[in-house]
Design a protein around this motif. Structure first.
Motif, PDB file in Angstrom:
ATOM      1  N   THR A   1     -31.790  86.402 -10.543  1.00  0.00           N
ATOM      2  CA  THR A   1     -33.197  86.798 -10.445  1.00  0.00           C
ATOM      3  C   THR A   1     -34.103  85.570 -10.374  1.00  0.00           C
ATOM      4  OG1 THR A   1     -32.801  88.868 -11.622  1.00  0.00           O
ATOM      5  CG2 THR A   1     -35.062  88.026 -11.642  1.00  0.00           C
ATOM      6  N   ARG A   2     -33.813  84.577 -11.191  1.00  0.00           N
ATOM      7  CA  ARG A   2     -34.630  83.354 -11.193  1.00  0.00           C
ATOM      8  C   ARG A   2     -34.524  82.604  -9.864  1.00  0.00           C
ATOM      9  NH1 ARG A   2     -33.929  80.977 -17.377  1.00  0.00           N
ATOM     10  NH2 ARG A   2     -34.706  82.859 -18.390  1.00  0.00           N
ATOM     11  N   VAL A   3     -33.319  82.542  -9.314  1.00  0.00           N
ATOM     12  CA  VAL A   3     -33.132  81.869  -8.023  1.00  0.00           C
ATOM     13  C   VAL A   3     -33.875  82.631  -6.925  1.00  0.00           C
ATOM     14  CG1 VAL A   3     -31.423  81.268  -6.256  1.00  0.00           C
ATOM     15  CG2 VAL A   3     -30.958  80.767  -8.660  1.00  0.00           C
ATOM     16  N   ALA A   4     -33.743  83.942  -6.907  1.00  0.00           N
ATOM     17  CA  ALA A   4     -34.422  84.752  -5.891  1.00  0.00           C
ATOM     18  C   ALA A   4     -35.939  84.600  -5.997  1.00  0.00           C
ATOM     19  CB  ALA A   4     -34.030  86.219  -6.033  1.00  0.00           C
ATOM     20  N   THR A   5     -36.453  84.550  -7.211  1.00  0.00           N
ATOM     21  CA  THR A   5     -37.892  84.370  -7.413  1.00  0.00           C
ATOM     22  C   THR A   5     -38.342  83.019  -6.880  1.00  0.00           C
ATOM     23  OG1 THR A   5     -37.908  85.824  -9.342  1.00  0.00           O
ATOM     24  CG2 THR A   5     -39.737  84.261  -9.142  1.00  0.00           C
ATOM     25  N   LEU A   6     -37.595  81.970  -7.185  1.00  0.00           N
ATOM     26  CA  LEU A   6     -37.956  80.637  -6.707  1.00  0.00           C
ATOM     27  C   LEU A   6     -37.950  80.581  -5.185  1.00  0.00           C
ATOM     28  CD1 LEU A   6     -38.595  77.629  -7.153  1.00  0.00           C
ATOM     29  CD2 LEU A   6     -36.135  77.241  -7.107  1.00  0.00           C
ATOM     30  N   VAL A   7     -36.902  81.099  -4.559  1.00  0.00           N
ATOM     31  CA  VAL A   7     -36.828  81.083  -3.097  1.00  0.00           C
ATOM     32  C   VAL A   7     -37.998  81.872  -2.507  1.00  0.00           C
ATOM     33  CG1 VAL A   7     -35.472  81.821  -1.086  1.00  0.00           C
ATOM     34  CG2 VAL A   7     -34.343  80.668  -3.004  1.00  0.00           C
ATOM     35  N   GLY A   8     -38.295  83.020  -3.085  1.00  0.00           N
ATOM     36  CA  GLY A   8     -39.433  83.821  -2.616  1.00  0.00           C
ATOM     37  C   GLY A   8     -40.749  83.090  -2.769  1.00  0.00           C
ATOM     38  N   ASP A   9     -40.919  82.409  -3.902  1.00  0.00           N
ATOM     39  CA  ASP A   9     -42.148  81.641  -4.126  1.00  0.00           C
ATOM     40  C   ASP A   9     -42.275  80.494  -3.121  1.00  0.00           C
ATOM     41  OD1 ASP A   9     -42.764  83.309  -6.259  1.00  0.00           O
ATOM     42  OD2 ASP A   9     -42.255  81.829  -7.809  1.00  0.00           O
ATOM     43  N   LEU A  10     -41.165  79.816  -2.846  1.00  0.00           N
ATOM     44  CA  LEU A  10     -41.202  78.727  -1.862  1.00  0.00           C
ATOM     45  C   LEU A  10     -41.569  79.265  -0.480  1.00  0.00           C
ATOM     46  CD1 LEU A  10     -38.075  76.670  -2.989  1.00  0.00           C
ATOM     47  CD2 LEU A  10     -40.467  75.912  -3.059  1.00  0.00           C
ATOM     48  N   ARG A  11     -40.972  80.386  -0.112  1.00  0.00           N
ATOM     49  CA  ARG A  11     -41.301  80.978   1.195  1.00  0.00           C
ATOM     50  C   ARG A  11     -42.768  81.395   1.247  1.00  0.00           C
ATOM     51  NH1 ARG A  11     -35.718  83.102   2.034  1.00  0.00           N
ATOM     52  NH2 ARG A  11     -34.895  81.551   3.480  1.00  0.00           N
ATOM     53  N   SER A  12     -43.271  81.975   0.170  1.00  0.00           N
ATOM     54  CA  SER A  12     -44.680  82.388   0.111  1.00  0.00           C
ATOM     55  C   SER A  12     -45.615  81.196   0.215  1.00  0.00           C
ATOM     56  CB  SER A  12     -44.974  83.138  -1.193  1.00  0.00           C
ATOM     57  OG  SER A  12     -44.294  84.367  -1.215  1.00  0.00           O
ATOM     58  N   ALA A  13     -45.153  80.040  -0.235  1.00  0.00           N
ATOM     59  CA  ALA A  13     -45.955  78.815  -0.163  1.00  0.00           C
ATOM     60  C   ALA A  13     -45.847  78.136   1.200  1.00  0.00           C
ATOM     61  CB  ALA A  13     -45.537  77.853  -1.265  1.00  0.00           C
ATOM     62  N   GLY A  14     -45.076  78.733   2.108  1.00  0.00           N
ATOM     63  CA  GLY A  14     -44.978  78.192   3.457  1.00  0.00           C
ATOM     64  C   GLY A  14     -43.778  77.303   3.706  1.00  0.00           C
TER      65      GLY A  14
ATOM     66  N   VAL B   1     -36.976  71.402   1.676  1.00  0.00           N
ATOM     67  CA  VAL B   1     -36.915  71.328   0.236  1.00  0.00           C
ATOM     68  C   VAL B   1     -35.453  71.458  -0.180  1.00  0.00           C
ATOM     69  CG1 VAL B   1     -37.498  72.551  -1.898  1.00  0.00           C
ATOM     70  CG2 VAL B   1     -39.220  72.257  -0.134  1.00  0.00           C
ATOM     71  N   LEU B   2     -35.010  70.590  -1.053  1.00  0.00           N
ATOM     72  CA  LEU B   2     -33.665  70.672  -1.621  1.00  0.00           C
ATOM     73  C   LEU B   2     -33.793  71.282  -3.009  1.00  0.00           C
ATOM     74  CD1 LEU B   2     -30.631  70.111  -1.555  1.00  0.00           C
ATOM     75  CD2 LEU B   2     -31.137  67.843  -2.485  1.00  0.00           C
ATOM     76  N   ILE B   3     -33.210  72.441  -3.190  1.00  0.00           N
ATOM     77  CA  ILE B   3     -33.235  73.123  -4.488  1.00  0.00           C
ATOM     78  C   ILE B   3     -32.011  72.673  -5.272  1.00  0.00           C
ATOM     79  CG2 ILE B   3     -33.243  75.332  -5.680  1.00  0.00           C
ATOM     80  CD1 ILE B   3     -34.280  76.563  -3.012  1.00  0.00           C
ATOM     81  N   ALA B   4     -32.252  72.043  -6.399  1.00  0.00           N
ATOM     82  CA  ALA B   4     -31.173  71.557  -7.255  1.00  0.00           C
ATOM     83  C   ALA B   4     -31.468  72.008  -8.672  1.00  0.00           C
ATOM     84  CB  ALA B   4     -31.068  70.035  -7.169  1.00  0.00           C
ATOM     85  N   LEU B   5     -31.101  73.235  -8.956  1.00  0.00           N
ATOM     86  CA  LEU B   5     -31.389  73.773 -10.280  1.00  0.00           C
ATOM     87  C   LEU B   5     -30.279  74.681 -10.728  1.00  0.00           C
ATOM     88  CD1 LEU B   5     -32.191  76.946  -9.729  1.00  0.00           C
ATOM     89  CD2 LEU B   5     -34.330  75.955  -9.039  1.00  0.00           C
ATOM     90  N   GLY B   6     -30.377  75.142 -11.941  1.00  0.00           N
ATOM     91  CA  GLY B   6     -29.428  76.107 -12.452  1.00  0.00           C
ATOM     92  C   GLY B   6     -28.544  75.599 -13.564  1.00  0.00           C
ATOM     93  N   THR B   7     -28.453  74.282 -13.764  1.00  0.00           N
ATOM     94  CA  THR B   7     -27.564  73.773 -14.797  1.00  0.00           C
ATOM     95  C   THR B   7     -27.964  74.300 -16.171  1.00  0.00           C
ATOM     96  OG1 THR B   7     -27.074  71.789 -13.531  1.00  0.00           O
ATOM     97  CG2 THR B   7     -26.595  71.705 -15.871  1.00  0.00           C
ATOM     98  N   ASN B   8     -29.186  74.078 -16.574  1.00  0.00           N
ATOM     99  CA  ASN B   8     -29.610  74.538 -17.896  1.00  0.00           C
ATOM    100  C   ASN B   8     -29.597  76.052 -17.982  1.00  0.00           C
ATOM    101  OD1 ASN B   8     -29.923  71.914 -18.787  1.00  0.00           O
ATOM    102  ND2 ASN B   8     -32.074  71.832 -18.218  1.00  0.00           N
ATOM    103  N   ASP B   9     -30.096  76.734 -16.958  1.00  0.00           N
ATOM    104  CA  ASP B   9     -30.098  78.190 -16.969  1.00  0.00           C
ATOM    105  C   ASP B   9     -28.682  78.758 -17.007  1.00  0.00           C
ATOM    106  OD1 ASP B   9     -32.826  78.407 -17.004  1.00  0.00           O
ATOM    107  OD2 ASP B   9     -33.026  79.028 -14.914  1.00  0.00           O
TER     108      ASP B   9
END
Length: 113
Positions: A20-33, A1-9
């Protein structure tokens, strides 16, 4: 997965909230396998773009990069190119077609290693 976010935030929230938002996303991706991921951080915008009080591009970039390092997510170096001065943006922050091509070139070259 290529994470390309953060511009608007990056333009809307503090660096701490962005992290916090980046850490949550990475954690969610890991939890999803998702076991393999890489990230790109927002490109440096033109001087006409403003950040929330107490923040800056460097603060936002630093917050995101720290989380990616802590989470062992490689950051692909698209932010190393000055997209604005090279006329690679449509509006001073979002890549135009040539900017997207340059970004893709950096991503492919980095991943090919």
């Amino acid at each position: 997965v290529l994470i390309a976010l953060g511009t608007n935030d990056a333009f809307a929230v503090s660096p701490a909230e962005l992290a916090t938002r980046v850490a949550t996303l990475v954690g969610d991706l890991r939890s999803a396998g998702v076991s393999r991921m890489a990230a790109i951080v927002p490109i440096r915008p033109s001087a006409s773009w403003s950040f929330p009080a107490g923040s800056s591009y460097d603060a936002a970039l630093g917050a995101m990069t720290r989380v990616y390092r802590q989470e062992s997510v490689p950051v692909l170096p698209v932010h190393a190119v000055d997209f604005d001065s090279e006329a690679l943006t449509a509006d001073g922050v979002h890549p135009n077609d040539a900017g997207n091509e340059r970004m893709a070139q950096i991503i492919v070259e980095t991943l090919a290693g």
